[in-house]
Structures are given as C-alpha cells and as structure tokens.
Design a protein around this motif. Structure first.
Motif, PDB file in Angstrom:
ATOM      1  N   THR A 181     -45.560   4.681  -1.874  1.00 45.30           N
ATOM      2  CA  THR A 181     -45.238   3.510  -2.685  1.00 45.30           C
ATOM      3  C   THR A 181     -45.181   2.274  -1.786  1.00 45.30           C
ATOM      4  O   THR A 181     -45.301   2.365  -0.562  1.00 45.30           O
ATOM      5  CB  THR A 181     -43.887   3.694  -3.388  1.00 45.30           C
ATOM      6  OG1 THR A 181     -42.843   3.652  -2.401  1.00 45.30           O
ATOM      7  CG2 THR A 181     -43.824   5.032  -4.118  1.00 45.30           C
TER       8      THR A 181
ATOM      9  N   GLY B 148     -38.326   7.957  -6.113  1.00 47.81           N
ATOM     10  CA  GLY B 148     -38.826   6.852  -5.302  1.00 47.81           C
ATOM     11  C   GLY B 148     -38.332   6.886  -3.871  1.00 47.81           C
ATOM     12  O   GLY B 148     -37.589   7.780  -3.465  1.00 47.81           O
TER      13      GLY B 148
ATOM     14  N   PHE C  18     -38.340   1.561  -6.190  1.00 44.38           N
ATOM     15  CA  PHE C  18     -39.649   1.066  -6.602  1.00 44.38           C
ATOM     16  C   PHE C  18     -39.619  -0.453  -6.749  1.00 44.38           C
ATOM     17  O   PHE C  18     -38.572  -1.046  -7.030  1.00 44.38           O
ATOM     18  CB  PHE C  18     -40.052   1.683  -7.937  1.00 44.38           C
ATOM     19  CG  PHE C  18     -40.341   3.153  -7.884  1.00 44.38           C
ATOM     20  CD1 PHE C  18     -41.562   3.614  -7.421  1.00 44.38           C
ATOM     21  CD2 PHE C  18     -39.396   4.075  -8.297  1.00 44.38           C
ATOM     22  CE1 PHE C  18     -41.838   4.977  -7.371  1.00 44.38           C
ATOM     23  CE2 PHE C  18     -39.660   5.434  -8.255  1.00 44.38           C
ATOM     24  CZ  PHE C  18     -40.884   5.887  -7.786  1.00 44.38           C
TER      25      PHE C  18
ATOM     26  N   GLU D  91     -44.180  -1.670  -9.794  1.00 46.19           N
ATOM     27  CA  GLU D  91     -44.292  -0.213  -9.925  1.00 46.19           C
ATOM     28  C   GLU D  91     -43.494   0.289 -11.117  1.00 46.19           C
ATOM     29  O   GLU D  91     -43.958   1.142 -11.893  1.00 46.19           O
ATOM     30  CB  GLU D  91     -43.833   0.457  -8.631  1.00 46.19           C
ATOM     31  CG  GLU D  91     -44.780   0.235  -7.456  1.00 46.19           C
ATOM     32  CD  GLU D  91     -44.200   0.693  -6.136  1.00 46.19           C
ATOM     33  OE1 GLU D  91     -44.986   0.954  -5.199  1.00 46.19           O
ATOM     34  OE2 GLU D  91     -42.953   0.775  -6.007  1.00 46.19           O
TER      35      GLU D  91
END
Length: 243
Positions: free
Chosen positions: A115, A194, A199, A203
C-alpha cells in the motif's frame, strides 16, 4: 489416534504411501538425531500437505542426513476453510508472527499487499514458507497455506475475483460491527489488514466503493497490524470457520 499425537511430526516434500522411502533434509536429520536423540527403528509422523498424515520408521540417520520408510496411514487429508489473509508486511518479527499465528488459526492463503504507507515492502517468501511449515508441524495441520508474491494494492483490486468478498478492517472507525457482518456471511472470503499508519483516503475510498467489500470495526482502540490480523481471523473462525 490420540496416542500418536506424542510422536514427533515433520513436513516432507515427498509423495506418501505405504512402503515409500523418504529422504530427510540435513536439518531434519540433525533435529531427530542430535536434538531429540532418535535412532533407527523409531517412529515419527509425517505429512506433505495433500496425502494426509502417515507413520514412518527411521531407516537411516547420520550427521549428513537420514531416511524414513512410510508405514501406516494415520489421518486422511482435509483442507482448512477457504479464508485468505491480505495484509501489508510490517517489521520482520511482526510479519513472522502473522505467518506463524495465522497458520495456527487455519488461514488458507497469505496475500501480501503493498500500500502507499507500507514501510517494509520486501518479503522473503522462502523464509515465510519455512515459518509456515514449522507452525503447521506444531499445530496438527494437514495442509499448508499458500503464500502469494507481494502485489500492489491497486493491481490486486484491479484483478480481484468479485465472487470472493473482502472484509476490510477499517481503522478509521467507519465500519460495521464485525460480528454482525460475520454472522451473516457465506462463501469465499478474504480479510484485509492495512499497514502501520493505515490506508490513505484514496485507498479507503476505492475499497468502500467496491460492491464486494464490507468495512468492519475492530473496536475503539487502534490495533497494531499483527494484532488486527489475528483478532479478525479469530473472529472469522469463530463465526464462519471450523471452530
């Protein structure tokens, strides 16, 4: 049978059937001979992830290696429930904790995801597999969870099978009660955790706009990524899995 549970248990990458010969890795031979003081004719349990569990007799043991002869079937193979853990890798020891404990808790596949805020994107999948094998040996699992190669979140979501729902642990607090969601769940599922720092808004927006995503809350406290992963998997197993 219950009395067999006291026997040493090893994973082997070899087809298993009565009379088959199994070559031990040097580390396994060292463990049996030096650490456990086993000797020729002693019995151990072995599994390979798809042929069930078998008894095997030590036929040769030395400092350089060893071998086994497969004797009797002990347990038929069965797979864990179809539950994936999609998670952003964290520090090495915490990622190792996730692999170990999630294997114990019956996850069927690990999907590392990169991420925007993932700080530790590199992941040694060979080492991860070794951690998974050790956990499976110790916890009586007959199968081994798969480990996917790390993939960027956008790429993962672009190609996501909409038939597998995603339970998204939303640290922003906008999710539904996790137990309310899980009690009414069915079908293939993936748990999404996450990174440290959570996040990004972009996202979150993408996830929340996907029809196959359910955002859930894990309570009033912000949990570490590894704690969140194990907590959510525990709740899933209690509500939907083999508990």
């Amino acid at each position: 049978m219950r009395e067999n549970y006291t026997l040493t248990r090893l994973y082997v990458d070899t087809p298993l059937n009565a009379g088959a010969a199994v070559t031990l890795e040097p580390a396994q031979a060292h463990y049996l001979g030096t650490v456990l003081r086993k000797s020729v004719s002693d019995t151990v349990r072995i599994f390979n992830g798809h042929d069930g569990e078998w008894a095997a007799e030590i036929s040769m043991l030395s400092k350089r290696g060893g071998s086994l002869i497969v004797t009797d079937p002990l347990r038929r193979h069965h797979d864990a429930p179809d539950i994936w853990l999609v998670f952003a890798p964290v520090r090495k020891h915490r990622t190792a904790f996730i692999f170990e404990k999630a294997t114990e808790l019956g996850v069927s596949k690990f999907v590392p995801v990169i991420t925007a805020r993932t700080q530790f994107a590199k992941l040694n999948t060979d080492k991860a597999r070794a951690q998974i094998i050790e956990a499976a040996e110790q916890t009586e699992r007959l199968d081994l969870p798969e480990v996917a190669k790390p993939k960027k979140l956008d790429s993962l979501l672009d190609n996501w099978d909409k038939g597998r729902r995603i339970i998204f642990a939303d640290e922003a607090g906008g999710g539904h009660s996790v137990l309310d969601i899980l009690r009414n769940y069915s079908g293939p599922c993936a748990l999404l955790i996450g990174p440290e720092g959570g996040f990004t808004e972009a996202e979150r927006d993408r996830l929340l706009n996907m029809d196959c995503v359910d955002a859930v809350s894990l309570g009033p406290r912000i949990l570490r990524a590894d704690t969140a992963a194990i907590s959510l998997l525990t709740l899933w197993q209690s509500a939907q899995g083999d508990w």
